[in-house]
Design a protein around this motif. Structure first.
Motif, PDB file in Angstrom:
ATOM      1  N   ALA A   1      30.041  46.726  39.407  1.00 33.97           N
ATOM      2  CA  ALA A   1      29.405  46.688  40.219  1.00 33.97           C
ATOM      3  C   ALA A   1      29.052  45.405  41.246  1.00 33.97           C
ATOM      4  O   ALA A   1      28.540  45.115  42.706  1.00 33.97           O
ATOM      5  CB  ALA A   1      28.200  47.786  40.984  1.00 33.97           C
ATOM      6  N   MET A   2      27.793  44.608  40.656  1.00 30.39           N
ATOM      7  CA  MET A   2      27.080  43.789  41.118  1.00 30.39           C
ATOM      8  C   MET A   2      27.683  42.759  41.226  1.00 30.39           C
ATOM      9  O   MET A   2      27.388  41.151  42.268  1.00 30.39           O
ATOM     10  CB  MET A   2      25.652  43.510  39.706  1.00 30.39           C
ATOM     11  CG  MET A   2      24.927  45.046  39.663  1.00 30.39           C
ATOM     12  SD  MET A   2      23.945  45.118  41.711  1.00 30.39           S
ATOM     13  CE  MET A   2      22.922  46.410  40.148  1.00 30.39           C
ATOM     14  N   LEU A   3      28.618  42.420  39.838  1.00 37.19           N
ATOM     15  CA  LEU A   3      29.763  41.347  40.263  1.00 37.19           C
ATOM     16  C   LEU A   3      30.411  41.434  40.917  1.00 37.19           C
ATOM     17  O   LEU A   3      31.037  40.340  41.854  1.00 37.19           O
ATOM     18  CB  LEU A   3      30.266  41.192  39.425  1.00 37.19           C
ATOM     19  CG  LEU A   3      31.499  40.646  38.764  1.00 37.19           C
ATOM     20  CD1 LEU A   3      30.547  38.635  39.149  1.00 37.19           C
ATOM     21  CD2 LEU A   3      32.198  40.100  37.632  1.00 37.19           C
ATOM     22  N   PHE A   4      31.440  42.454  41.383  1.00 36.07           N
ATOM     23  CA  PHE A   4      32.203  42.801  42.510  1.00 36.07           C
ATOM     24  C   PHE A   4      31.982  44.196  43.471  1.00 36.07           C
ATOM     25  O   PHE A   4      32.054  45.263  43.665  1.00 36.07           O
ATOM     26  CB  PHE A   4      33.398  43.943  41.781  1.00 36.07           C
ATOM     27  CG  PHE A   4      34.208  42.641  40.442  1.00 36.07           C
ATOM     28  CD1 PHE A   4      34.435  41.873  40.121  1.00 36.07           C
ATOM     29  CD2 PHE A   4      34.702  43.539  39.533  1.00 36.07           C
ATOM     30  CE1 PHE A   4      34.762  40.693  39.219  1.00 36.07           C
ATOM     31  CE2 PHE A   4      34.647  43.504  38.160  1.00 36.07           C
ATOM     32  CZ  PHE A   4      35.465  42.099  37.738  1.00 36.07           C
ATOM     33  N   PRO A   5      31.474  42.982  44.813  1.00 33.82           N
ATOM     34  CA  PRO A   5      30.921  43.452  45.978  1.00 33.82           C
ATOM     35  C   PRO A   5      31.607  44.611  46.450  1.00 33.82           C
ATOM     36  O   PRO A   5      30.640  44.741  46.841  1.00 33.82           O
ATOM     37  CB  PRO A   5      29.905  42.735  46.650  1.00 33.82           C
ATOM     38  CG  PRO A   5      30.757  40.993  46.169  1.00 33.82           C
ATOM     39  CD  PRO A   5      31.623  41.605  44.786  1.00 33.82           C
ATOM     40  N   ASN A   6      32.674  44.244  46.430  1.00 33.52           N
ATOM     41  CA  ASN A   6      33.693  45.263  47.119  1.00 33.52           C
ATOM     42  C   ASN A   6      34.297  46.386  46.943  1.00 33.52           C
ATOM     43  O   ASN A   6      35.026  46.812  47.138  1.00 33.52           O
ATOM     44  CB  ASN A   6      34.738  44.384  48.067  1.00 33.52           C
ATOM     45  CG  ASN A   6      33.744  43.541  48.933  1.00 33.52           C
ATOM     46  OD1 ASN A   6      32.877  43.575  49.612  1.00 33.52           O
ATOM     47  ND2 ASN A   6      34.190  41.782  49.082  1.00 33.52           N
ATOM     48  N   ALA A   7      34.204  46.399  45.495  1.00 30.34           N
ATOM     49  CA  ALA A   7      34.479  46.695  44.457  1.00 30.34           C
ATOM     50  C   ALA A   7      34.726  48.186  44.203  1.00 30.34           C
ATOM     51  O   ALA A   7      33.183  48.784  44.076  1.00 30.34           O
ATOM     52  CB  ALA A   7      35.613  46.960  42.768  1.00 30.34           C
ATOM     53  N   LYS A   8      35.767  49.656  44.361  1.00 30.40           N
ATOM     54  CA  LYS A   8      35.381  50.871  44.327  1.00 30.40           C
ATOM     55  C   LYS A   8      35.556  51.128  42.621  1.00 30.40           C
ATOM     56  O   LYS A   8      35.984  50.744  41.855  1.00 30.40           O
ATOM     57  CB  LYS A   8      36.364  51.978  44.382  1.00 30.40           C
ATOM     58  CG  LYS A   8      36.144  51.457  46.040  1.00 30.40           C
ATOM     59  CD  LYS A   8      34.627  52.279  46.638  1.00 30.40           C
ATOM     60  CE  LYS A   8      34.601  52.268  48.324  1.00 30.40           C
ATOM     61  NZ  LYS A   8      33.669  53.117  49.281  1.00 30.40           N
ATOM     62  N   ILE A   9      34.346  51.788  41.682  1.00 30.65           N
ATOM     63  CA  ILE A   9      34.640  51.483  40.839  1.00 30.65           C
ATOM     64  C   ILE A   9      33.872  53.036  39.935  1.00 30.65           C
ATOM     65  O   ILE A   9      33.399  53.328  40.401  1.00 30.65           O
ATOM     66  CB  ILE A   9      33.350  50.896  40.133  1.00 30.65           C
ATOM     67  CG1 ILE A   9      33.234  48.960  40.127  1.00 30.65           C
ATOM     68  CG2 ILE A   9      33.388  51.248  38.255  1.00 30.65           C
ATOM     69  CD1 ILE A   9      32.520  48.494  39.844  1.00 30.65           C
ATOM     70  N   ASP A  10      34.866  53.723  39.239  1.00 29.67           N
ATOM     71  CA  ASP A  10      34.250  54.944  38.649  1.00 29.67           C
ATOM     72  C   ASP A  10      34.315  54.983  36.958  1.00 29.67           C
ATOM     73  O   ASP A  10      34.680  53.433  36.177  1.00 29.67           O
ATOM     74  CB  ASP A  10      35.717  55.333  38.197  1.00 29.67           C
ATOM     75  CG  ASP A  10      36.885  56.132  39.655  1.00 29.67           C
ATOM     76  OD1 ASP A  10      36.098  56.098  40.237  1.00 29.67           O
ATOM     77  OD2 ASP A  10      38.013  56.049  39.461  1.00 29.67           O
ATOM     78  N   ALA A  11      33.280  55.642  36.768  1.00 30.38           N
ATOM     79  CA  ALA A  11      32.560  55.632  35.793  1.00 30.38           C
ATOM     80  C   ALA A  11      32.899  56.866  34.848  1.00 30.38           C
ATOM     81  O   ALA A  11      32.858  57.393  34.950  1.00 30.38           O
ATOM     82  CB  ALA A  11      30.833  55.248  35.921  1.00 30.38           C
ATOM     83  N   VAL A  12      34.016  56.985  33.484  1.00 31.55           N
ATOM     84  CA  VAL A  12      34.434  57.949  32.969  1.00 31.55           C
ATOM     85  C   VAL A  12      33.843  57.825  31.941  1.00 31.55           C
ATOM     86  O   VAL A  12      33.729  57.041  31.185  1.00 31.55           O
ATOM     87  CB  VAL A  12      35.818  57.984  33.303  1.00 31.55           C
ATOM     88  CG1 VAL A  12      36.117  58.911  32.032  1.00 31.55           C
ATOM     89  CG2 VAL A  12      36.201  58.138  34.405  1.00 31.55           C
ATOM     90  N   ASP A  13      33.001  58.957  31.321  1.00 27.53           N
ATOM     91  CA  ASP A  13      32.899  59.601  30.215  1.00 27.53           C
ATOM     92  C   ASP A  13      33.141  61.403  29.860  1.00 27.53           C
ATOM     93  O   ASP A  13      33.773  62.077  30.900  1.00 27.53           O
ATOM     94  CB  ASP A  13      31.339  59.471  29.962  1.00 27.53           C
ATOM     95  CG  ASP A  13      31.299  59.754  28.834  1.00 27.53           C
ATOM     96  OD1 ASP A  13      31.129  58.322  27.721  1.00 27.53           O
ATOM     97  OD2 ASP A  13      30.955  59.967  27.748  1.00 27.53           O
ATOM     98  N   ILE A  14      33.832  61.743  28.549  1.00 24.50           N
ATOM     99  CA  ILE A  14      34.095  62.712  28.069  1.00 24.50           C
ATOM    100  C   ILE A  14      33.253  64.280  28.549  1.00 24.50           C
ATOM    101  O   ILE A  14      32.961  64.959  28.463  1.00 24.50           O
ATOM    102  CB  ILE A  14      34.682  62.680  26.548  1.00 24.50           C
ATOM    103  CG1 ILE A  14      35.270  63.988  26.961  1.00 24.50           C
ATOM    104  CG2 ILE A  14      33.457  62.428  25.840  1.00 24.50           C
ATOM    105  CD1 ILE A  14      36.445  64.573  25.453  1.00 24.50           C
ATOM    106  N   SER A  15      31.548  63.420  28.098  1.00 24.32           N
ATOM    107  CA  SER A  15      30.151  63.591  27.787  1.00 24.32           C
ATOM    108  C   SER A  15      30.184  64.422  29.192  1.00 24.32           C
ATOM    109  O   SER A  15      29.432  63.137  29.819  1.00 24.32           O
ATOM    110  CB  SER A  15      29.640  62.814  27.077  1.00 24.32           C
ATOM    111  OG  SER A  15      28.217  63.466  26.941  1.00 24.32           O
TER     112      SER A  15
END
Length: 296
Positions: free
Chosen positions: A148-162
């Motif tokens: 997110a620091m690298l891609f300032p305009n990107a939406k990012i999903d952070a996914v985990d099963i836990s």
């Protein structure tokens, strides 16, 4: 204990003593430090609330109070007697020059993917072309947040099963004020991501095979088994990702996955893997394009 506390006086004394005891106990270093002296220094300075400070030389010889000595002795003993990784004792780990909260609900960040992020994923990804990114098997959220620091305009999903890992990721997302752009989601790989497509998918999944898991030092057994174990050949999740990733990538999308030592088993698949090199060490990270996955 009383004799040790009586004879040791300074910060330097306790770091030297701790390092000697760590080596005597044959502890493993690989969760943020690679030697006994640095490991002991992290614990001593953390206990004195001096972590991440530039310490003047004079302070190394400064005398400690009785309560400070006791606190330092106690945390060093936990490291020695229980083989708990230092990052869990301090609840702090560093990844891509960023600090992250960690505890035993998540793996301690140590992926060579940090180097890719610092290099902007070049030349395979153009930063201004990344609008949507997926960090699959996010753990602490370190890859998502650093990206997110690298891609300032990107939406990012952070996914985990836990669910526990998602909770830790949310702590870190909140700490960096990224709630508007980084979304932590509980999902078994792509199960809860119907209809979502990404310009970049980065994944550091469980990839430890049964033989490697059995041979791991004690420190690794404090980490969640769910984040390590991946069947007899370490490819239990990776093979699912290879089958499903194409439908979640844009036409020019890229998939980057770390498989560690399980690379030897993955090579049996007839795919044009591009294996990435790292200046600071690390192996078993491949890149595939969306079209290569579709052809597969």
């Amino acid at each position: 204990m009383e004799q040790i506390i009586k004879e040791l006086h300074s910060i330097g004394d306790f770091i030297r003593w701790g390092a000697s005891e760590f080596n005597k106990a044959e502890l493993f270093f690989g969760h943020g430090t690679d030697n006994a002296i640095d490991d002991a220094a992290v614990l001593v300075l953390h206990t004195l609330n001096l972590a991440n400070e530039k310490i003047p030389n004079i302070l190394w010889h400064s005398r400690l109070t009785s309560s400070e000595k006791q606190d330092i002795y106690n945390i060093l003993q936990r490291r020695i007697n229980e083989a708990i990784p230092t990052a869990y004792l301090t609840n702090e780990a560093w990844f891509s020059n960023l600090r992250f909260y960690v505890d035993s609900r998540v793996l301690i960040p140590r992926s060579p993917i940090a180097e890719l992020i610092e290099q902007g994923f070049e030349p395979w990804v153009e930063a201004d072309q990344v609008n949507y990114m997926l960090d699959l098997c996010t753990g602490s959220g370190c890859i998502a947040i650093a990206s997110a620091m690298l891609f300032p305009n990107a939406k990012i999903d952070a996914v985990d099963i836990s669910a526990d890992a998602v909770d830790v990721a949310k702590i870190n997302i909140d700490a960096y004020g990224l709630n508007e752009r980084v979304n932590a989601i509980q999902s078994d790989l792509f199960a809860n991501l119907d209809g979502k497509v990404y310009d970049l998918i980065v994944c550091n999944p469980p990839y430890v095979d049964a033989e490697e898991l059995a041979a791991m030092p004690n420190e690794y057994h404090h980490e969640p088994r769910l984040g390590l174990e991946a069947g007899d050949n370490g490819l239990l999740l990776v093979e699912q990702i290879l089958r499903q990733a194409a439908q979640h990538l844009t036409a020019n999308g890229v998939l980057i996955v770390e498989v560690g030592l399980s690379q030897k088993y993955l090579m049996e698949h007839e795919l044009p893997f591009m294996w990435l090199d790292f200046e600071r060490g690390g192996e078993g990270v491949f890149l595939l394009t969306a079209q290569q996955l579709i052809d597969y």
